[in-house]
Design a protein around this motif. Structure first.
Motif, PDB file in Angstrom:
ATOM      1  N   UNK A  49      12.723  11.023  -8.009  1.00  0.00           N
ATOM      2  CA  UNK A  49      12.335  12.025  -8.996  1.00  0.00           C
ATOM      3  C   UNK A  49      12.209  11.351 -10.354  1.00  0.00           C
ATOM      4  N   UNK A  50      11.082  11.563 -10.998  1.00  0.00           N
ATOM      5  CA  UNK A  50      10.845  11.079 -12.360  1.00  0.00           C
ATOM      6  C   UNK A  50      11.151  12.261 -13.267  1.00  0.00           C
ATOM      7  N   UNK A  51      12.277  12.193 -13.973  1.00  0.00           N
ATOM      8  CA  UNK A  51      12.827  13.364 -14.646  1.00  0.00           C
ATOM      9  C   UNK A  51      12.323  13.605 -16.065  1.00  0.00           C
ATOM     10  N   UNK A  52      11.435  12.762 -16.566  1.00  0.00           N
ATOM     11  CA  UNK A  52      10.857  13.014 -17.883  1.00  0.00           C
ATOM     12  C   UNK A  52       9.457  12.439 -17.979  1.00  0.00           C
ATOM     13  N   UNK A  53       8.674  12.967 -18.904  1.00  0.00           N
ATOM     14  CA  UNK A  53       7.307  12.485 -19.122  1.00  0.00           C
ATOM     15  C   UNK A  53       7.353  11.119 -19.780  1.00  0.00           C
ATOM     16  N   UNK A  98       2.603   0.704 -12.776  1.00  0.00           N
ATOM     17  CA  UNK A  98       2.860   1.567 -13.916  1.00  0.00           C
ATOM     18  C   UNK A  98       2.324   2.965 -13.611  1.00  0.00           C
ATOM     19  N   UNK A  99       3.164   3.959 -13.880  1.00  0.00           N
ATOM     20  CA  UNK A  99       2.800   5.371 -13.689  1.00  0.00           C
ATOM     21  C   UNK A  99       3.031   6.085 -15.005  1.00  0.00           C
ATOM     22  N   UNK A 100       2.056   6.860 -15.449  1.00  0.00           N
ATOM     23  CA  UNK A 100       2.207   7.655 -16.672  1.00  0.00           C
ATOM     24  C   UNK A 100       2.228   9.127 -16.298  1.00  0.00           C
ATOM     25  N   UNK A 101       3.313   9.789 -16.678  1.00  0.00           N
ATOM     26  CA  UNK A 101       3.444  11.228 -16.409  1.00  0.00           C
ATOM     27  C   UNK A 101       3.301  12.000 -17.692  1.00  0.00           C
ATOM     28  N   UNK A 102       2.551  13.063 -17.649  1.00  0.00           N
ATOM     29  CA  UNK A 102       2.358  13.938 -18.820  1.00  0.00           C
ATOM     30  C   UNK A 102       3.296  15.123 -18.723  1.00  0.00           C
ATOM     31  N   UNK A 122       4.731  15.120 -10.447  1.00  0.00           N
ATOM     32  CA  UNK A 122       5.017  16.014 -11.570  1.00  0.00           C
ATOM     33  C   UNK A 122       6.422  15.735 -12.081  1.00  0.00           C
ATOM     34  N   UNK A 123       6.621  15.898 -13.366  1.00  0.00           N
ATOM     35  CA  UNK A 123       7.925  15.691 -13.981  1.00  0.00           C
ATOM     36  C   UNK A 123       8.944  16.640 -13.345  1.00  0.00           C
ATOM     37  N   UNK A 124      10.109  16.079 -12.974  1.00  0.00           N
ATOM     38  CA  UNK A 124      11.207  16.879 -12.463  1.00  0.00           C
ATOM     39  C   UNK A 124      11.058  17.389 -11.049  1.00  0.00           C
ATOM     40  N   UNK A 165       0.876  -1.171   0.000  1.00  0.00           N
ATOM     41  CA  UNK A 165       0.000   0.000   0.000  1.00  0.00           C
ATOM     42  C   UNK A 165       0.909   1.215   0.000  1.00  0.00           C
ATOM     43  N   UNK A 166       0.663   2.176  -0.891  1.00  0.00           N
ATOM     44  CA  UNK A 166       1.541   3.347  -0.919  1.00  0.00           C
ATOM     45  C   UNK A 166       0.777   4.601  -1.321  1.00  0.00           C
ATOM     46  N   UNK A 167       1.382   5.728  -0.983  1.00  0.00           N
ATOM     47  CA  UNK A 167       0.911   7.022  -1.466  1.00  0.00           C
ATOM     48  C   UNK A 167       2.124   7.925  -1.635  1.00  0.00           C
ATOM     49  N   UNK A 168       1.993   8.856  -2.580  1.00  0.00           N
ATOM     50  CA  UNK A 168       3.082   9.777  -2.873  1.00  0.00           C
ATOM     51  C   UNK A 168       2.895  11.068  -2.098  1.00  0.00           C
ATOM     52  N   UNK A 169       4.020  11.711  -1.784  1.00  0.00           N
ATOM     53  CA  UNK A 169       4.015  12.988  -1.095  1.00  0.00           C
ATOM     54  C   UNK A 169       5.011  13.895  -1.801  1.00  0.00           C
TER      55      UNK A 169
END
Length: 124
Positions: free
Chosen positions: A95-99, A120-124, A44-46, A35-39
């Motif tokens: 950090x997810x550094x690109x979309x 799977x996570x999709x970043x725009x 967001x990218x970068x 179980x997880x959540x982001x903070x």
């Protein structure tokens, strides 16, 4: 014998896996539930973020990473994972550094196995 089995099941319910503090994402992998959540949320990218998470049953150790399988690379940062007690953890420095399409990976270890729980996570 059957009534004894039913009595044991009723008398000893399985402990619930919880992550107090609000709604959480769920990943089931083999014998583990993550179980997880982001903070902060949303991601967001970068932008650096942390993960608050719980794993049931409690493993010996856990590692967190993220990668882009279609690009064949991962993050530019290595997160640190800290146990906070009762099967709960905090991972910081992600950090997810690109979309694009990312895979968030929880590598869960016990003395006789290693399992990967992937989201799977999709970043725009």
């Amino acid at each position: 014998m059957r009534s004894l089995l039913v009595a044991l099941l009723v008398a000893a319910p399985a402990a619930a896996c919880e992550l107090p503090g609000g709604e959480a994402q769920k990943i089931q992998s083999g014998k583990y539930l993550v179980l997880y959540r982001t903070q902060p949320a949303p991601l967001k990218v970068g932008r650096h973020f942390a993960l608050e998470f719980a794993i049931c049953p409690t493993p010996e150790s856990v590692r967190v990473d993220a990668g882009m399988p279609e690009h064949k690379h991962g993050m530019n940062y290595r997160p640190t994972v800290t146990a906070t007690g009762e099967g709960r953890y905090k991972a910081e420095g992600l950090m997810l550094h690109m979309a694009g399409k990312w895979e968030l990976v929880f590598e869960v270890r016990s003395k006789d196995s290693v399992e990967r729980a992937v989201q799977v996570i999709r970043l725009e």
